[in-house]
Design a protein around this motif. Structure first.
Motif, PDB file in Angstrom:
ATOM      1  N   GLU A 247      46.611  37.506  47.281  1.00 29.94           N
ATOM      2  CA  GLU A 247      46.369  38.506  48.093  1.00 29.94           C
ATOM      3  C   GLU A 247      47.585  39.462  48.347  1.00 29.94           C
ATOM      4  O   GLU A 247      47.670  40.679  48.607  1.00 29.94           O
ATOM      5  CB  GLU A 247      45.733  38.111  49.303  1.00 29.94           C
ATOM      6  CG  GLU A 247      44.282  37.523  49.304  1.00 29.94           C
ATOM      7  CD  GLU A 247      43.347  38.669  49.148  1.00 29.94           C
ATOM      8  OE1 GLU A 247      43.115  39.369  49.791  1.00 29.94           O
ATOM      9  OE2 GLU A 247      43.024  38.522  47.840  1.00 29.94           O
ATOM     10  N   ALA A 248      48.671  38.710  48.390  1.00 29.31           N
ATOM     11  CA  ALA A 248      49.936  39.575  48.730  1.00 29.31           C
ATOM     12  C   ALA A 248      50.319  40.130  47.451  1.00 29.31           C
ATOM     13  O   ALA A 248      51.384  41.080  47.721  1.00 29.31           O
ATOM     14  CB  ALA A 248      51.081  38.363  49.006  1.00 29.31           C
ATOM     15  N   GLY A 249      49.500  40.349  46.421  1.00 37.67           N
ATOM     16  CA  GLY A 249      49.721  41.162  45.225  1.00 37.67           C
ATOM     17  C   GLY A 249      50.207  40.726  43.785  1.00 37.67           C
ATOM     18  O   GLY A 249      50.128  41.422  42.864  1.00 37.67           O
ATOM     19  N   MET A 448      56.234  41.251  45.098  1.00 43.02           N
ATOM     20  CA  MET A 448      56.175  42.661  45.596  1.00 43.02           C
ATOM     21  C   MET A 448      56.121  43.563  44.560  1.00 43.02           C
ATOM     22  O   MET A 448      55.576  44.678  44.765  1.00 43.02           O
ATOM     23  CB  MET A 448      57.349  42.538  46.548  1.00 43.02           C
ATOM     24  CG  MET A 448      57.392  43.634  47.523  1.00 43.02           C
ATOM     25  SD  MET A 448      55.635  43.682  48.561  1.00 43.02           S
ATOM     26  CE  MET A 448      55.323  45.307  48.386  1.00 43.02           C
ATOM     27  N   ALA A 451      52.552  44.017  43.501  1.00 39.29           N
ATOM     28  CA  ALA A 451      51.542  44.764  44.552  1.00 39.29           C
ATOM     29  C   ALA A 451      52.194  46.430  44.372  1.00 39.29           C
ATOM     30  O   ALA A 451      51.297  47.131  44.708  1.00 39.29           O
ATOM     31  CB  ALA A 451      52.180  44.358  45.799  1.00 39.29           C
ATOM     32  N   TYR A 452      53.306  46.459  44.321  1.00 39.37           N
ATOM     33  CA  TYR A 452      53.960  48.133  44.584  1.00 39.37           C
ATOM     34  C   TYR A 452      53.437  48.709  43.327  1.00 39.37           C
ATOM     35  O   TYR A 452      52.821  49.861  43.268  1.00 39.37           O
ATOM     36  CB  TYR A 452      55.153  48.125  44.778  1.00 39.37           C
ATOM     37  CG  TYR A 452      55.766  49.547  44.981  1.00 39.37           C
ATOM     38  CD1 TYR A 452      55.139  50.281  46.071  1.00 39.37           C
ATOM     39  CD2 TYR A 452      56.886  50.052  44.459  1.00 39.37           C
ATOM     40  CE1 TYR A 452      55.414  51.465  46.321  1.00 39.37           C
ATOM     41  CE2 TYR A 452      57.259  51.243  44.838  1.00 39.37           C
ATOM     42  CZ  TYR A 452      56.777  51.953  45.879  1.00 39.37           C
ATOM     43  OH  TYR A 452      57.072  53.262  46.077  1.00 39.37           O
ATOM     44  N   TYR A 454      50.570  48.074  41.413  1.00 39.03           N
ATOM     45  CA  TYR A 454      49.276  48.237  41.753  1.00 39.03           C
ATOM     46  C   TYR A 454      48.826  49.320  42.556  1.00 39.03           C
ATOM     47  O   TYR A 454      47.962  50.114  42.243  1.00 39.03           O
ATOM     48  CB  TYR A 454      48.682  46.808  42.372  1.00 39.03           C
ATOM     49  CG  TYR A 454      47.123  46.817  42.603  1.00 39.03           C
ATOM     50  CD1 TYR A 454      46.449  46.236  41.513  1.00 39.03           C
ATOM     51  CD2 TYR A 454      46.671  47.045  43.759  1.00 39.03           C
ATOM     52  CE1 TYR A 454      44.757  46.172  41.727  1.00 39.03           C
ATOM     53  CE2 TYR A 454      45.231  47.087  44.043  1.00 39.03           C
ATOM     54  CZ  TYR A 454      44.479  46.680  43.080  1.00 39.03           C
ATOM     55  OH  TYR A 454      43.104  46.781  43.229  1.00 39.03           O
TER      56      TYR A 454
END
Lengths: 559, 132
Positions: A247-249, A448, A451-452, A454
Motif C-alpha cells: 500500500e505504501a507503494g 518510496m 511509489a513516486y 507509479y
C-alpha cells in the motif's frame, strides 16, 4: 536428447515466427505501446512458450499441493475441502457499535472476525490522552480496557469464531484482554483460534503505529511466541505483513522480498531467544495484498510460498513441514480504489479476489467500493462480501487446486519474482538483516521510489486508471457515506472515569508495578500483562509502564 | 525575494499513512520548491513551531484518519495566534469527505486535495495562491 532437440527446434520456430509473422505485421498493425509492463512495472513479453521455462522441473519447482515446496498450495485439496475464510476487517466508534457490525457480518455468512482498532488503541493511548483527541473511534474501535473488550465480543462465543486482530505494538495487551474475555465466557485459551498481527518491523517500514524501540519490541513478540506455544496453541502469533508495504507503494517483488526478510528477522529473534524453530514456526502466518494485475499477483503468491518453504528448510533447518508452509491472509488493494466513480471499485475488487483465490489464500478481506471516501457502509460491505461468495460458488476457480499452474507466463513470472525477491533478501542480509536495513532506511527508500514512479506514470498517462486519468465523468457528490459519531471520544472518556471509580485501584497499581519490575528484567511478560488487564488496568496504563521502561521508537524520516 | 518557495509537509495526529505526503513532498521538490518533511505523529503545536523555525511559505498537511476536522483548524488557529497566518498558505490532502471541504475552507485551509488529484494541480495551486 530428444527433449533438447525439441526445444532447439521450438526456439528456431519461434524466431521464424518472430521474423516472418510478427515483425512483418508490426508495420501495418503496430502494437499499442512500445513497452508492456505488469502492474509492478516488470516488462512483459509478447508471448510465453516452453522456451521461457526451459529449466522447469515439476517436482522440484511445484510439487504437489500440501507438499514441499508448497508452490501449489499448503493443503492437498485446497478449496475442495474448505473454502477460504471470508473475513471482513471491521470496527469503528465504540465497542457497542462494532459488536453490532460483527453480528451483522456473521449473519450474512462471514466465517471469521477481523477487528480494526482506532489509532489511539494501536499506539497504546487511552481515549482520554491528549494525543487521542479527534482520533477516538475513527479508523476502528476504541478499546481502553477489558471492559470494552467484553462489550466488543458480547454474545459472540469465542470458541466458535476465529478472530483476527490488527494490533501490533500493543499486541500482547489486546491478546491478553481476548484471553480474559474468553475466561469470562468459560472458554479455555487452548480453544481460541485467531491471529494477532504483531508485526512491528513493517510498522517501522510502512504503517507507522509503532511504540517501542526495535529490541524491546522484538522481545514482546518472542514472548508471545513462547507463551502461545503452550497456552494458546491454535493461535497465529504473528501475521507478517506485506499488505501495508505494498500500500505504501512497493512493487509485487518488493512486497514479497521485504515481508519475507521481516519473517527471517522474527525467526532469528525467536531462535536467539532459545525457542525451537519447529515449536513456533507452524504458528507464523502472513498477510499479503492483492492488486489488479491478476496474473502477476497469482505468481507473487506462488513464489512467496516457494521461497518461504526453502528458507525454513534450508536456512533454518526446520523439520516439521508445517514450519515450511506459508499460510496467508489477503486483503484487496486499498490504494487501487478510486474516489472517482466509486462503483467501478466493485469490479477491481472482483479481479483482486480472483487473484487471491487463484493464488491460494487461506482467508480474504474484500474492500468496499466507498473506501477511498470513508469507512464503508453496511451496504457496501455486503457487496464486498458477496463478491467473495460469487467467486467461491459461481466462478468455478475454487473447484480445482492451483488452476494456473503450468501456464508458461505464470510459471515464468513466478520464477522471476522468486529470483528478484531473493536478490533483495540477499541485499538485506548484507545490510545486517531487516531491522538494521530499516534503520538505514533501505526498504523505505526503495518503496518510496516505486511509489513516486507509479504516480508519475499516472500523471504522464502511461498508466491508465479508469475514471481517474481516463474515461472521466463529472462526479456527483457521493451520498450516504458512513460518519462516525463525533461524541465517541466523550463517551469513552466517561467510561474511563467510571471504570477507575469501580475497579480496585490498589490491585491495579500492584499489578502494574509487578509488570514494570518484570520488564526491567528478562522474564516473559505475557503473564504479567494478563494479570494487569484482568484487574482492568487500561491499555494506556500498561503501555505507559512499558514506555517508561523501554522508551519510544524514533522514526528515521526518509523521503 | 526570488528565493524558492519553502514548504513544510506534515502528518498531524496519529495517522501513519504517509505515501501521499511523501509523494507530494517529492513532487514539490521536483517542481523547484524547498521541502521540509516532518515525519509522523506531530501535534498542531509542533507543526506550527516547525513552520515558524523553518520560515516556510506553505504548510501542507496530510490526513487519512478522519481527524481532519479536529486537527486542521487547530493548526490555523495556532498560526494566527503566532501572527504568521498572513504569511503562510495552509493546504491539506487525504481522505476528506466532500461535505467537510467547505467547512475546512471557511476555517482557513486554502486548498483541500482529495485522492486522485494530480500533483501538478497542487503545484499550480501553491504558485497561484502564495501569500508573499
Amino acid at each position: 536428447m530428444l527433449k533438447d532437440e525439441k526445444l532447439q527446434q521450438l526456439k528456431k520456430n519461434q524466431e521464424n515466427w518472430q521474423k516472418n509473422k510478427v515483425e512483418k505485421g508490426l508495420g501495418k498493425f503496430p502494437e499499442r505501446k512500445d513497452r508492456f509492463a505488469t502492474g509492478s512495472n516488470e516488462e512483459v513479453e509478447r508471448l510465453y512458450t516452453p522456451v521461457d521455462v526451459e529449466d522447469f522441473d515439476y517436482e522440484a519447482d511445484l510439487g504437489f499441493p500440501g507438499e514441499y515446496p508448497f508452490t501449489r498450495g499448503v493443503q492437498p485439496t485446497m478449496y475442495r475441502g474448505r473454502l477460504w475464510t471470508m473475513r471482513q476487517y471491521a470496527g469503528f466508534a465504540t465497542a457497542e457499535e462494532s459488536n453490532k457490525r460483527y453480528k451483522y457480518l456473521l449473519d450474512q455468512g462471514q466465517t471469521g472476525l477481523s477487528v480494526a482498532f482506532d489509532l489511539p488503541t494501536q499506539i497504546g493511548y487511552d481515549s482520554d490522552h491528549a494525543l487521542s483527541e479527534g482520533e477516538v473511534g475513527k479508523v476502528g474501535v476504541a478499546i481502553d480496557s477489558l471492559k470494552d473488550m467484553e462489550i466488543l465480543f458480547d454474545d459472540i462465543p469465542l470458541d466458535k469464531v476465529s478472530t483476527s486482530m490488527t494490533i501490533n505494538a500493543p499486541a500482547s495487551v489486546l491478546l491478553a484482554m481476548y484471553i480474559a474475555v474468553a475466561e469470562k465466557q468459560g472458554v479455555s485459551s487452548v480453544d481460541l483460534r485467531g491471529t494477532i498481527q504483531n508485526d512491528i518491523l513493517k510498522e517501522y517500514i510502512a504503517r507507522g503505529t509503532y511504540i517501542f524501540p526495535t529490541e524491546p519490541s522484538m522481545r514482546l513478540i518472542t514472548d508471545i511466541f513462547e507463551y502461545c506455544s503452550e497456552e494458546v496453541p491454535n493461535w497465529n502469533t504473528i501475521s507478517i505483513s506485506g499488505y501495508h508495504i505494498r500500500e505504501a507503494g512497493a512493487t509485487a517483488i518488493q512486497e514479497v522480498a521485504f515481508t519475507l526478510a521481516d519473517g527471517i528477522a522474527y525467526v532469528e529473534a525467536a531462535i536467539k531467544a532459545g525457542l525451537d524453530v519447529d515449536r513456533f514456526a507452524p504458528r507464523l502466518s502472513f498477510f499479503f495484498n492483492s492488486h489488479n494485475d491478476l496474473l502477476e499477483e497469482v505468481a507473487k503468491f506462488r513464489a512467496a510460498r516457494r521461497i518461504w518453504a526453502k528458507i525454513m528448510k534450508e536456512r533454518f533447518g526446520a523439520k516439521n513441514p508445517k514450519s515450511m508452509q506459508l499460510k496467508f491472509h489477503t486483503q484487496t488493494g486499498g490504494s487501487t480504489l478510486t474516489a472517482q466513480q466509486p462503483d467501478n471499485n466493485i469490479v477491481r475488487v472482483a479481479i483482486q479476489t480472483l487473484a487471491a483465490v487463484l493464488g491460494g489464500t487461506q482467508s480474504l478481506h474484500t474492500n468496499s467500493k466507498d473506501e477511498a471516501l470513508a469507512l464503508p457502509t453496511e451496504e457496501s460491505v455486503r457487496i464486498a462480501l458477496r463478491t467473495q461468495q460469487i467467486v467461491a460458488h459461481e466462478s468455478g476457480v475454487a473447484e480445482t487446486v492451483d488452476p494456473l499452474a503450468g501456464s508458461y507466463y505464470v510459471e515464468s513470472l513466478t520464477n522471476k519474482i522468486e529470483k528478484e525477491a531473493l536478490a533483495y533478501i540477499k541485499k538485506i542480509d548484507d545490510l545486517g538483516g531487516a531491522a538494521s536495513a530499516i534503520d538505514k532506511g533501505f526498504m523505505q527508500k526503495e518503496i518510496m521510489d516505486s511509489a513516486y514512479e507509479y504516480q508519475k506514470q499516472i500523471e504522464r498517462e502511461e498508466r491508465i486508471v479508469v475514471g481517474m486519468n481516463k474515461f472521466r465523468v463529472k462526479e456527483e457528490v457521493p451520498k450516504g457515506l458512513l460518519k462516525v459519531d463525533p461524541t465517541v471520544g466523550e463517551m469513552q472518556k466517561e467510561k474511563l472515569v467510571q471504570l477507575k471509580a469501580e475497579r480496585n485501584n490498589d490491585l491495579v497499581l500492584e499489578k502494574l508495578n509487578a509488570l514494570k519490575t518484570a520488564a526491567t528484567g528478562s522474564e516473559n511478560l505475557m503473564l504479567y500483562i494478563l494479570d494487569a488487564v484482568r484487574e482492568y488496568a487500561t491499555l494506556g496504563e500498561v503501555c505507559g509502564v512499558l514506555r517508561e521502561v523501554f522508551g519510544e521508537y524514533q522514526q528515521n524520516v526518509i523521503l | 525575494m526570488n528565493r524558492p518557495i519553502r514548504v513544510l509537509v506534515g502528518k498531524p495526529g496519529l495517522d501513519g499513512h504517509d505515501r501521499g505526503a511523501k509523494v507530494i513532498a517529492r513532487a514539490l521538490r521536483d517542481a523547484g520548491m524547498e521541502v521540509i518533511y516532518t515525519g509522523l505523529r506531530l501535534t498542531p503545536e509542533q507543526i506550527v513551531q516547525a513552520a515558524i523555525q523553518e520560515d516556510v511559505d506553505v504548510v501542507a498537511l496530510s490526513i487519512l484518519s478522519g481527524a481532519h476536522n479536529h486537527l486542521l483548524p487547530k493548526v490555523v488557529d495556532l498560526l494566527k495566534s503566532e501572527e504568521v497566518y498572513d504569511e503562510v498558505l495552509v493546504i491539506c490532502g487525504g481522505v476528506i469527505p466532500e461535505e467537510d471541504i467547505p467547512v475546512l475552507k471557511e476555517k482557513g485551509i486554502a486548498g483541500v486535495f482529495t485522492p486522485g488529484t494530480p500533483t501538478q494541480v497542487t503545484i499550480d495551486f501553491i504558485k497561484e495562491n502564495l501569500k508573499r
